[in-house]
Design a protein around this motif. Structure first.
Motif, mmCIF file in Angstrom:
data_model
loop_
_atom_site.group_PDB
_atom_site.id
_atom_site.type_symbol
_atom_site.label_atom_id
_atom_site.label_comp_id
_atom_site.label_asym_id
_atom_site.label_seq_id
_atom_site.Cartn_x
_atom_site.Cartn_y
_atom_site.Cartn_z
ATOM 1 N N ARG A 30 60.211 -16.418 22.706
ATOM 2 C CA ARG A 30 60.673 -15.084 22.331
ATOM 3 C C ARG A 30 61.516 -15.211 21.065
ATOM 4 O O ARG A 30 62.362 -16.093 20.963
ATOM 5 N N ALA A 31 61.297 -14.311 20.133
ATOM 6 C CA ALA A 31 62.026 -14.366 18.861
ATOM 7 C C ALA A 31 63.506 -14.096 19.089
ATOM 8 O O ALA A 31 63.884 -13.205 19.847
ATOM 9 N N GLY A 32 64.353 -14.877 18.459
ATOM 10 C CA GLY A 32 65.795 -14.691 18.573
ATOM 11 C C GLY A 32 66.426 -15.406 19.747
ATOM 12 O O GLY A 32 67.640 -15.402 19.887
ATOM 13 N N VAL A 33 65.644 -16.024 20.620
ATOM 14 C CA VAL A 33 66.183 -16.762 21.765
ATOM 15 C C VAL A 33 65.972 -18.250 21.483
ATOM 16 O O VAL A 33 64.831 -18.718 21.447
ATOM 17 N N PRO A 34 67.048 -19.014 21.278
ATOM 18 C CA PRO A 34 66.873 -20.423 20.910
ATOM 19 C C PRO A 34 66.470 -21.272 22.112
ATOM 20 O O PRO A 34 66.716 -20.928 23.264
ATOM 21 N N VAL A 35 65.851 -22.412 21.808
ATOM 22 C CA VAL A 35 65.516 -23.418 22.818
ATOM 23 C C VAL A 35 66.570 -24.504 22.703
ATOM 24 O O VAL A 35 66.656 -25.190 21.692
ATOM 25 N N ILE A 36 67.409 -24.650 23.735
ATOM 26 C CA ILE A 36 68.515 -25.607 23.712
ATOM 27 C C ILE A 36 68.119 -26.836 24.517
ATOM 28 O O ILE A 36 67.754 -26.732 25.691
ATOM 29 N N ILE A 37 68.203 -28.008 23.893
ATOM 30 C CA ILE A 37 67.969 -29.285 24.579
ATOM 31 C C ILE A 37 69.192 -30.150 24.338
ATOM 32 O O ILE A 37 69.456 -30.552 23.207
ATOM 33 N N ASN A 38 69.966 -30.410 25.385
ATOM 34 C CA ASN A 38 71.163 -31.251 25.330
ATOM 35 C C ASN A 38 72.146 -30.805 24.254
ATOM 36 O O ASN A 38 72.674 -31.610 23.490
ATOM 37 N N GLY A 65 65.634 -32.572 13.467
ATOM 38 C CA GLY A 65 65.676 -31.322 12.721
ATOM 39 C C GLY A 65 66.353 -30.184 13.454
ATOM 40 O O GLY A 65 66.301 -29.049 12.993
ATOM 41 N N GLY A 66 67.014 -30.448 14.561
ATOM 42 C CA GLY A 66 67.704 -29.395 15.298
ATOM 43 C C GLY A 66 69.128 -29.191 14.796
ATOM 44 O O GLY A 66 69.658 -29.982 14.020
ATOM 45 N N ARG A 67 69.742 -28.112 15.221
ATOM 46 C CA ARG A 67 71.133 -27.814 14.854
ATOM 47 C C ARG A 67 72.009 -27.940 16.094
ATOM 48 O O ARG A 67 71.658 -27.454 17.171
ATOM 49 N N ILE A 68 73.175 -28.560 15.954
ATOM 50 C CA ILE A 68 74.098 -28.723 17.070
ATOM 51 C C ILE A 68 74.740 -27.369 17.367
ATOM 52 O O ILE A 68 75.207 -26.676 16.469
ATOM 53 N N ILE A 69 74.768 -27.006 18.622
ATOM 54 C CA ILE A 69 75.318 -25.731 19.076
ATOM 55 C C ILE A 69 76.644 -25.995 19.776
ATOM 56 O O ILE A 69 76.742 -26.874 20.635
ATOM 57 N N ASP A 70 77.669 -25.226 19.417
ATOM 58 C CA ASP A 70 78.965 -25.328 20.080
ATOM 59 C C ASP A 70 78.859 -24.632 21.433
ATOM 60 O O ASP A 70 78.528 -23.445 21.493
ATOM 61 N N PRO A 71 79.123 -25.328 22.555
ATOM 62 C CA PRO A 71 78.968 -24.678 23.864
ATOM 63 C C PRO A 71 79.952 -23.536 24.074
ATOM 64 O O PRO A 71 79.642 -22.568 24.740
#
Length: 157
Positions: A30-38, A65-71
């Motif tokens: 779905r557009a706008g919903v990121p896929v978070i892995i670890n 190539g992913g971006r780190i997400i702040d929890p």
């Protein structure tokens, strides 16, 4: 010739077994919903080592190539008791206490209602009464031969 054909079939059928160890490109459903892995946003990135339910062991996937997400997102906090203005939002101006007030608004009232249509007057006797069925008279054996009589009930001894 037969050996070459047999060897070609053998290579073609066994090459599918080696296809599971490659990499995957993650495309969000779905557009706008990121896929978070670890803790890494893996949307449109390359993931290596993810087998899901295909194997009996768990392998830590590597995301390229992913971006780190702040929890916990770092948002500003506003405490009105501190006396500081917030860094965002609308700027409210308090009017002076002795200002001239505007005219009061006119009163407004609106209501809705619903009801059923009135019913016609009821008569005591229906216009088309049903046919009358008379109960049998006498011993209850209407149309029976004259020598047939109902049995008497005997009491218990």
């Amino acid at each position: 010739m037969r050996i070459c054909v047999t060897l070609a079939i053998l290579l073609a059928t066994t090459s599918a077994a080696f296809a599971g160890g490659g990499f995957d490109i993650v495309i969000p459903g779905r557009a706008g919903v990121p896929v978070i892995i670890n803790g890494v946003d893996a949307s449109y990135a390359v993931v290596e080592g993810e087998w899901g339910l295909g194997q009996n062991w768990q392998v830590q996937p590597t995301v390229y190539g992913g971006r780190i997400i702040d929890p916990v997102p770092n948002v500003g906090h506003y405490y009105p008791s501190a006396g500081h203005l917030p860094g965002y939002g609308r700027l409210e101006i308090e009017p002076p206490p002795g200002r001239r007030l505007p005219q009061p608004a006119e009163s407004y009232h609106q209501s809705w209602s619903a009801q059923s249509a009135p019913l016609p007057a009821q008569s005591d006797v229906p216009v088309n009464p049903p046919a009358i069925i008379y109960a049998p008279q006498g011993d209850g054996l209407l149309g029976a031969p004259p020598n047939v009589h109902p049995r008497k009930h005997r009491g218990m001894p």
